[in-house]
Write an enzyme that holds these catalytic residues in place. Structure first.
Site, PDB file in Angstrom:
ATOM      1  N   ARG A 103       0.838  -1.206   0.000  1.00 29.01           N
ATOM      2  CA  ARG A 103       0.000   0.000   0.000  1.00 29.01           C
ATOM      3  C   ARG A 103       0.869   1.252   0.000  1.00 29.01           C
ATOM      4  O   ARG A 103       0.564   2.232  -0.688  1.00 29.01           O
ATOM      5  CB  ARG A 103      -0.935   0.006   1.216  1.00 29.01           C
ATOM      6  CG  ARG A 103      -2.053  -1.017   1.136  1.00 29.01           C
ATOM      7  CD  ARG A 103      -3.009  -0.877   2.301  1.00 29.01           C
ATOM      8  NE  ARG A 103      -3.811   0.339   2.187  1.00 29.01           N
ATOM      9  CZ  ARG A 103      -4.588   0.811   3.162  1.00 29.01           C
ATOM     10  NH1 ARG A 103      -4.626   0.183   4.333  1.00 29.01           N
ATOM     11  NH2 ARG A 103      -5.300   1.910   2.985  1.00 29.01           N
ATOM     12  N   CYS A 126      -0.944   6.492   8.966  1.00 24.84           N
ATOM     13  CA  CYS A 126      -1.345   5.229   8.345  1.00 24.84           C
ATOM     14  C   CYS A 126      -2.407   5.585   7.310  1.00 24.84           C
ATOM     15  O   CYS A 126      -2.234   6.528   6.540  1.00 24.84           O
ATOM     16  CB  CYS A 126      -1.846   4.243   9.393  1.00 24.84           C
ATOM     17  SG  CYS A 126      -3.197   4.877  10.423  1.00 24.84           S
TER      18      CYS A 126
END
Length: 285
Positions: free
Chosen positions: A185, A241
């Site tokens: 990611r 995040c």
């Protein structure tokens, strides 16, 4: 730049330690199980079975504010509303509070970070969560606990956070920005949740699950010091995040390793990409 070290296991509590104090009159256990793509998962699991005496706080409804145009997918909860919720289940500054999730610690760490940053002095994370509790032969129940309402008065109000603009304006020679998501990611190879893929320019990838062993035990202080050794010279560490949840295990681990200059970017990547003029990088920095 050297950082002050503390030889301290806090805020982690083991199943055995929780079992030994479970019947105490000054402990509150809180179930914060959740799932990023299944909004009712946590409450459904809690209603089926939970640690005896545990209350439930919902990650979406109780531990986050409603999503807006900016601020990310899980904005921090409004302090007054959360204080009322905590008071309703008997939490005040005199009590030990233990959060648990399914076991990986992301949601429990988010709850711990919120309460810790509001000034509560004795907040813990159950190592291994309810999975470890059951694996050790302990009972679970569907019985709902009773609480005596109290007044919870926060001692602080989110002092260790940064805004999008502060992330954008950071001095990269002094401040390290951590992206806690998986490497794929971070690189932009996959993105299951958002309309853009990649990472905030200049961010360094430290996958949050790497602070745990394969059986969801938190790594010891010495191991974490080695893991984060490259950050020793940073004057400030900002942890991000996707939406401010899985950043929190990294914050817990950094604090266990002795770093004291650690802040959360609550909106994280989901907030960053809500501004059309913000760049997104792919690959590795």
């Amino acid at each position: 730049m050297q950082h002050k070290r503390r030889n301290d296991r806090m805020p982690i509590i083991t199943v055995e330690e929780l079992k030994s104090i479970q019947q105490s009159n000054d402990i509150t256990i809180i179930d914060v199980r959740s799932h990023l793509t299944k909004p009712h998962y946590g409450k459904e699991q809690y209603d089926l079975a939970h640690i005896p005496g545990a209350f439930f706080l919902d990650m979406e409804e109780d531990l986050s504010s409603p999503e807006k145009e900016h601020g990310g997918r899980h904005p921090l909860p409004e302090v007054e509303k959360l204080a009322e919720k905590l008071g309703d289940i008997g939490v005040d500054e005199t009590r030990t509070v233990v959060f648990y999730d399914d076991g990986t610690g992301a949601f429990a760490s988010r709850a711990w970070w919120i309460l810790h940053d509001l000034g509560h002095k004795d907040t813990r994370i159950l190592e291994g969560g309810i999975q470890a509790w059951q694996d050790n032969g302990n009972d679970v129940t569907d019985k709902l606990p009773q609480a005596t309402s109290v007044i919870f008065t926060p001692k602080a109000a989110y002092n260790y956070i940064v805004t999008m603009q502060e992330v954008k304006d950071r001095d990269r020679n002094k401040t390290v920005l951590i992206d806690s998501r998986s490497f794929d990611r971070y690189q932009g190879k996959v993105e299951p949740l958002y309309h853009k893929a990649g990472h905030i320019p200049g961010a360094k990838n430290y996958f949050w699950k790497d602070v745990l062993t394969s059986d969801n035990v938190w790594k010891d202080q010495a191991t974490l010091r080695k893991q984060f050794a490259a950050l020793e010279d940073a004057e400030e560490i900002i942890v991000s995040c996707g939406s401010g949840i899985s950043a929190c295990p990294n914050i817990v681990a950094l604090k266990r390793a002795g770093f004291t200059n650690v802040k959360l970017y609550p909106g994280s990547f989901s907030d960053w990409i809500s501004y059309d003029n913000n760049d997104v990088h792919q690959g590795v920095e």
